[in-house]
Design a protein around this motif. Structure first.
Motif: not given
Length: 283
Positions: A129-135, A219-221, A242-249, A254-257
């Motif tokens: 999975a690739l990081p998502s692009r922030r918009r 994401q854990q819950w 997908w949850l851990q792919a993060g965001v590219l801005e 950036t990756v978050s839990d």
């Protein structure tokens, strides 16, 4: 399965013989019959895809309906070439591209090869999975709503996974839940509210908004909630990708839990799973 508790058809150019014998044929004409034939073949194949996928999803729905407490151990094989292809055609043609830069039209130009390759990578574990692009889009209150624009192949696989999971969770979700669900609209919710107000004694109506919900989901819950019905480790692992792919801005990854990436294909379903089990107190 379980264990206990488009692109338009381009005209093909050919050469039509001229009236003068021995002269090279230079006048181009459109062989519309062949173009129509290709369109007919594509239409037939998509109908066959829908029939095959519909039968598979119906079997999942029946199992989910009949065995409410059991967990699905074998779902991953349902991410078939046919389902991936249907998921592609369900995407918006003019949607903004993700970090891969691929548009719907780019992918459709070599669809069969791309879908077969994607299917192979998904099933042998090579899909990443690739990081998502922030918009950002403006909100009514003047603030900005952050959206996550996924890469095209991520959208395809998410769409296929959504179809499989919806077959299970649509048998699980409660009747008064309307948000982001198939064949349910906001007007249906308003109709139900109106009926309730006029047919029952109502003392008050509670209106609430979950602030920054998509960004604050644990994401854990969420994973724990998914495991109430899903015991297929490969499906759980796919969702975690997908949850851990993060965001590219602005060039920063950036990756978050927390968060599910508002705007992605699968986020609405994951949000409903989280709300369903979270609201009922099931851990």
């Amino acid at each position: 399965m379980m264990n206990g508790p488009g692109k338009s058809d381009s005209a093909i150019v050919a050469a039509k013989p001229t009236n003068k014998a021995g002269q090279p044929a230079t006048e181009p004409v459109e062989r519309r019959a062949e173009a129509k034939g290709n369109a007919s073949q594509q239409s037939t194949r998509r109908a066959q895809d829908r029939e095959s996928v519909s039968q598979a999803l119906e079997r999942i729905r029946q199992a989910a309906r009949q065995r409410k407490k059991e967990r699905f151990t074998s779902l991953f094989h349902h991410l078939s070439i046919e389902l991936l292809r249907l998921a592609f055609f369900a995407l918006k043609r003019e949607a903004a591209p993700g970090v891969d830069g691929l548009t719907w039209q780019d992918y459709e130009a070599d669809l069969d090869r791309r879908i077969e390759d994607l299917h192979s990578r998904v099933h042998r574990g090579a899909y990443r999975a690739l990081p998502s692009r922030r918009r950002y889009i403006p909100k009514a209150d003047g603030q900005q709503r952050p959206l996550a624009v996924a890469a095209l192949e991520d959208k395809i696989v998410q769409g296929a996974a959504c179809a499989v999971l919806n077959a299970i969770y649509e048998e699980e979700f409660l009747g008064f839940s309307y948000g982001f669900r198939p064949r349910r609209r906001q007007h249906d919710a308003l109709d139900a509210l109106t009926t309730g107000i006029y047919s029952m004694k109502v003392n008050y109506i509670f209106d609430a908004d979950l602030r920054r919900f998509f960004d604050s989901v644990s994401q854990q819950w969420l994973t724990r909630f998914l495991k109430h019905r899903i015991a297929d480790r490969r499906m759980i692992h796919l969702i975690q990708k997908w949850l851990q792919a993060g965001v590219l801005e602005d060039g920063v990854h950036t990756v978050s839990d927390t968060g599910t990436g508002q705007g992605s294909v699968i986020s609405p379903l994951l949000a409903n799973v989280y709300l369903h089990y979270g609201a009922s107190g099931q851990a």
